[in-house]
Write an enzyme that holds these catalytic residues in place. Structure first.
Site, mmCIF file in Angstrom:
data_model
loop_
_atom_site.group_PDB
_atom_site.id
_atom_site.type_symbol
_atom_site.label_atom_id
_atom_site.label_comp_id
_atom_site.label_asym_id
_atom_site.label_seq_id
_atom_site.Cartn_x
_atom_site.Cartn_y
_atom_site.Cartn_z
ATOM 1 N N ASP A 209 0.845 -1.197 0.000
ATOM 2 C CA ASP A 209 0.000 0.000 0.000
ATOM 3 C C ASP A 209 0.878 1.245 0.000
ATOM 4 O O ASP A 209 2.098 1.151 0.192
ATOM 5 C CB ASP A 209 -1.027 -0.004 1.132
ATOM 6 C CG ASP A 209 -0.428 0.026 2.517
ATOM 7 O OD1 ASP A 209 -1.191 0.145 3.476
ATOM 8 O OD2 ASP A 209 0.807 -0.070 2.665
ATOM 9 N N HIS B 14 11.486 -8.939 1.134
ATOM 10 C CA HIS B 14 11.174 -7.524 0.947
ATOM 11 C C HIS B 14 12.432 -6.685 1.155
ATOM 12 O O HIS B 14 13.297 -7.052 1.966
ATOM 13 C CB HIS B 14 10.089 -7.116 1.951
ATOM 14 C CG HIS B 14 9.395 -5.844 1.610
ATOM 15 N ND1 HIS B 14 9.895 -4.616 1.976
ATOM 16 C CD2 HIS B 14 8.246 -5.602 0.935
ATOM 17 C CE1 HIS B 14 9.073 -3.678 1.549
ATOM 18 N NE2 HIS B 14 8.073 -4.240 0.907
ATOM 19 N N TYR C 90 2.888 4.814 0.732
ATOM 20 C CA TYR C 90 3.482 5.489 1.890
ATOM 21 C C TYR C 90 2.419 6.385 2.522
ATOM 22 O O TYR C 90 1.584 6.966 1.825
ATOM 23 C CB TYR C 90 4.675 6.342 1.450
ATOM 24 C CG TYR C 90 5.829 5.575 0.855
ATOM 25 C CD1 TYR C 90 6.493 4.580 1.581
ATOM 26 C CD2 TYR C 90 6.289 5.858 -0.428
ATOM 27 C CE1 TYR C 90 7.570 3.894 1.035
ATOM 28 C CE2 TYR C 90 7.377 5.178 -0.979
ATOM 29 C CZ TYR C 90 8.003 4.193 -0.239
ATOM 30 O OH TYR C 90 9.067 3.521 -0.772
#
Length: 221
Positions: free
Chosen positions: A65, A187, A67
């Site tokens: 999603d 990530h 920042y």
């Protein structure tokens, strides 16, 4: 429903706009933007699509999603506006590009330059309330962005899908790896990257090699 989105994407995703989940999503977004500070600015919600038409996509990088702090989000996953300090994940992306390709770390964190070359910087959720990570998840955006991934998978060939972290990797079943290159790793956030598996993944050179092998111009990362 009249949604302002680039025309080739409208051809692919137009049916979504009349579905009940999307009508409910739009009502929710209007309420949120009317009553609270949300990101990105309304005119940039579909920025990833508008900068990278459907038939121009070569690489897809999936984020979760936007920042959620002021001035950061502008509708492209992992990207920030000019003049905004690099978030840690973006800094690690640039470090890996430097390690992988020898490209200097840039002055700007604005990845519009990637989008204009055919990199779809797609967050699964396209909006967020200020200071509240994940606040607009499970409201319908994921169904919409999954539809975009499915459409690319079905109607394009030899794309590169880059999936970083558990959430992005959960999208792998939507992609036919016999027709596209799927690159997966941890990530780039410090918590994940520092455990190992991020630095040295060579995703940027591997993506370019694949594009070159299939007669497509490489990305200038």
């Amino acid at each position: 429903m009249n949604v302002k989105i680039e025309e080739t994407w409208r051809e692919q995703l137009g049916d979504e706009f009349d579905k009940q989940y999307f009508v409910s999503l739009v009502n929710f977004i209007h309420q949120e933007y009317g009553s609270a500070t949300c990101y990105p600015p309304g005119h940039l919600i579909f920025n990833a699509f508008n900068l990278c038409p459907f038939d121009k996509v070569k690489v897809v990088i999936i984020g979760q999603d936007p920042y959620h702090e002021p001035g950061q989000a502008h509708g492209l996953s992992f990207s920030v506006n000019d003049g905004v300090p690099f978030p840690p994940s973006l800094m690690n992306i640039f470090k890996e590009i430097n390690n992988d390709l020898g490209t200097p770390i840039p002055q700007s964190g604005d990845l519009t330059r990637w989008a204009e070359q055919g990199v779809l910087l797609l967050n699964a959720t396209l909006t967020v309330r200020a200071h509240q990570a994940g606040s607009h998840q499970r409201k319908g955006w994921e169904e919409f962005t999954d539809a975009a991934i499915k459409s690319l998978n079905a109607h394009r060939d030899n794309l590169v899908f880059i999936l970083w972290g558990g959430y992005a990797r959960s999208k792998a079943p939507l992609i036919d790896s016999s027709r596209h290159l799927v690159l997966q790793s941890v990530h780039p956030s410090p918590l994940s990257a520092n455990r190992g598996g991020w630095f040295g993944n060579h995703h940027f050179s591997r993506a370019n090699n694949y594009l070159s092998e299939h007669g497509k111009e490489e990305i200038k990362w």
